[in-house]
Scaffold this motif. Structure first.
Motif, PDB file in Angstrom:
ATOM      1  N   ARG A  85       3.817 -12.667   4.581  1.00 39.95           N
ATOM      2  CA  ARG A  85       4.117 -12.462   3.173  1.00 39.95           C
ATOM      3  C   ARG A  85       2.895 -12.773   2.316  1.00 39.95           C
ATOM      4  N   ILE A  86       2.768 -12.025   1.220  1.00 39.63           N
ATOM      5  CA  ILE A  86       1.707 -12.269   0.245  1.00 39.63           C
ATOM      6  C   ILE A  86       2.357 -12.917  -0.968  1.00 39.63           C
ATOM      7  N   GLY A  87       1.917 -14.109  -1.294  1.00 42.88           N
ATOM      8  CA  GLY A  87       2.447 -14.813  -2.462  1.00 42.88           C
ATOM      9  C   GLY A  87       1.521 -14.699  -3.659  1.00 42.88           C
ATOM     10  N   PRO A  88       1.892 -15.314  -4.771  1.00 39.92           N
ATOM     11  CA  PRO A  88       1.088 -15.243  -5.996  1.00 39.92           C
ATOM     12  C   PRO A  88      -0.347 -15.741  -5.816  1.00 39.92           C
ATOM     13  N   TRP A 106      -6.993  -3.350   6.290  1.00 45.18           N
ATOM     14  CA  TRP A 106      -7.057  -4.756   5.887  1.00 45.18           C
ATOM     15  C   TRP A 106      -5.904  -5.090   4.934  1.00 45.18           C
ATOM     16  N   LEU A 107      -5.665  -4.227   3.962  1.00 43.83           N
ATOM     17  CA  LEU A 107      -4.584  -4.474   3.003  1.00 43.83           C
ATOM     18  C   LEU A 107      -3.240  -4.551   3.709  1.00 43.83           C
ATOM     19  N   GLU A 108      -2.994  -3.637   4.660  1.00 44.29           N
ATOM     20  CA  GLU A 108      -1.726  -3.638   5.401  1.00 44.29           C
ATOM     21  C   GLU A 108      -1.541  -4.943   6.167  1.00 44.29           C
ATOM     22  N   GLN A 109      -2.631  -5.459   6.710  1.00 44.47           N
ATOM     23  CA  GLN A 109      -2.545  -6.655   7.545  1.00 44.47           C
ATOM     24  C   GLN A 109      -2.290  -7.941   6.757  1.00 44.47           C
ATOM     25  N   GLN A 110      -2.389  -7.902   5.445  1.00 42.21           N
ATOM     26  CA  GLN A 110      -2.164  -9.113   4.656  1.00 42.21           C
ATOM     27  C   GLN A 110      -0.687  -9.482   4.606  1.00 42.21           C
ATOM     28  N   GLY A 111       0.206  -8.523   4.722  1.00 43.78           N
ATOM     29  CA  GLY A 111       1.639  -8.802   4.717  1.00 43.78           C
ATOM     30  C   GLY A 111       2.346  -8.140   3.550  1.00 43.78           C
ATOM     31  N   ARG A 112       3.614  -8.435   3.439  1.00 48.33           N
ATOM     32  CA  ARG A 112       4.452  -7.851   2.384  1.00 48.33           C
ATOM     33  C   ARG A 112       4.322  -8.634   1.087  1.00 48.33           C
ATOM     34  N   ILE A 113       4.343  -7.911  -0.018  1.00 47.98           N
ATOM     35  CA  ILE A 113       4.351  -8.542  -1.335  1.00 47.98           C
ATOM     36  C   ILE A 113       5.731  -9.154  -1.542  1.00 47.98           C
ATOM     37  N   ALA A 114       5.767 -10.436  -1.843  1.00 56.02           N
ATOM     38  CA  ALA A 114       7.034 -11.167  -1.874  1.00 56.02           C
ATOM     39  C   ALA A 114       7.534 -11.480  -3.283  1.00 56.02           C
ATOM     40  N   ALA A 122      -6.909  -8.165 -18.780  1.00 54.31           N
ATOM     41  CA  ALA A 122      -7.936  -9.107 -19.243  1.00 54.31           C
ATOM     42  C   ALA A 122      -8.597  -9.833 -18.076  1.00 54.31           C
ATOM     43  N   THR A 123      -7.831 -10.128 -17.030  1.00 56.24           N
ATOM     44  CA  THR A 123      -8.390 -10.865 -15.885  1.00 56.24           C
ATOM     45  C   THR A 123      -8.621  -9.973 -14.664  1.00 56.24           C
ATOM     46  N   ASP A 124      -8.122  -8.739 -14.705  1.00 53.12           N
ATOM     47  CA  ASP A 124      -8.187  -7.805 -13.577  1.00 53.12           C
ATOM     48  C   ASP A 124      -7.474  -8.365 -12.342  1.00 53.12           C
ATOM     49  N   HIS A 125      -6.386  -9.079 -12.584  1.00 52.17           N
ATOM     50  CA  HIS A 125      -5.576  -9.638 -11.504  1.00 52.17           C
ATOM     51  C   HIS A 125      -4.114  -9.278 -11.734  1.00 52.17           C
ATOM     52  N   PHE A 126      -3.379  -9.151 -10.625  1.00 54.35           N
ATOM     53  CA  PHE A 126      -1.934  -9.098 -10.733  1.00 54.35           C
ATOM     54  C   PHE A 126      -1.442 -10.534 -10.858  1.00 54.35           C
ATOM     55  N   ARG A 127      -0.374 -10.732 -11.628  1.00 55.55           N
ATOM     56  CA  ARG A 127       0.236 -12.055 -11.705  1.00 55.55           C
ATOM     57  C   ARG A 127       1.722 -11.928 -11.427  1.00 55.55           C
ATOM     58  N   ALA A 128       2.268 -12.951 -10.813  1.00 52.30           N
ATOM     59  CA  ALA A 128       3.690 -12.944 -10.472  1.00 52.30           C
ATOM     60  C   ALA A 128       4.524 -13.125 -11.738  1.00 52.30           C
TER      61      ALA A 128
END
Length: 198
Positions: A85-88, A106-114, A122-128
């Motif tokens: 699982r991929i967490g925040p 590589w992206l697939e191997q990180q796991g599922r978005i949880a 503004a930060t170029d990031h996803f946030r939970a």
């Protein structure tokens, strides 16, 4: 003989079956952290009381074996069943720009978005975000359109039949038939280009 490329993909030159295929499936089950659960799932693949393999659309009118899957089908099942699982924190550490630099593998191997996510420009990031905020944002976007046909409800070809059915039902109740899937995106070039090459 196998040669490993810089992106981690191995150029494989052995037969596409047998013990090497079995070893590859076992390694995939281990990497996805589902040795027992994944093995049980594979025994249900393409069986009368099981599920159709998400890897292809190969017809299977007769079920003659307990093992009705190929190596690639087994890998598709394990990737769908992964315990990773991929967490925040993952998205705190990786900007969208950095994620674009990674390979699909590589992206697939990180796991599922949880968790539901929203993009912060503004930060170029996803946030939970919480589910209530996620659904409110989706509702605001859909309700803000002046015509339901301006929305497009895309789904992957790897989506289960049940999930795709519910999703398309939602889209039709919303008021549109704009419901492409992976076959539109992946094969549209073939539909256009192949006749021209004949």
């Amino acid at each position: 003989m196998s040669d490993k490329r810089p992106d981690g993909i191995v150029d494989y030159r052995h037969p596409a079956g047998g013990w090497d295929a079995l070893k590859a499936v076992a390694e995939t089950l281990k990497r996805q952290q589902i040795i027992v659960e994944g093995s049980r799932a594979l025994l249900k693949a393409n069986q009368p009381k099981g599920f159709d393999c998400p890897g292809c659309a190969w017809p299977d009118p007769k079920h003659t074996s307990a093992f009705e899957f190929c190596e690639n089908g087994a890998k598709a099942v394990t990737w769908e069943s992964t315990a990773k699982r991929i967490g925040p924190e993952f998205f705190s550490e990786h900007s969208v720009r950095a994620l674009w630099q990674q390979s699909d593998h590589w992206l697939e191997q990180q796991g599922r978005i949880a968790h539901p996510l929203t993009y912060d420009a503004a930060t170029d990031h996803f946030r939970a975000v919480g589910w209530d905020e996620a659904f409110a944002g989706i509702a605001a976007g859909l309700n803000g359109l002046d015509d339901p046909n301006r929305a497009e409800f895309y789904t992957s070809g790897r989506t289960s039949n049940e999930a795709a059915f519910l999703y398309q039902l939602f889209a039709r109740i919303y008021g549109t038939n704009n419901f492409p899937d992976g076959s539109n995106m992946c094969h549209e070039a073939i539909w256009v280009g192949l006749p021209k090459s004949a």
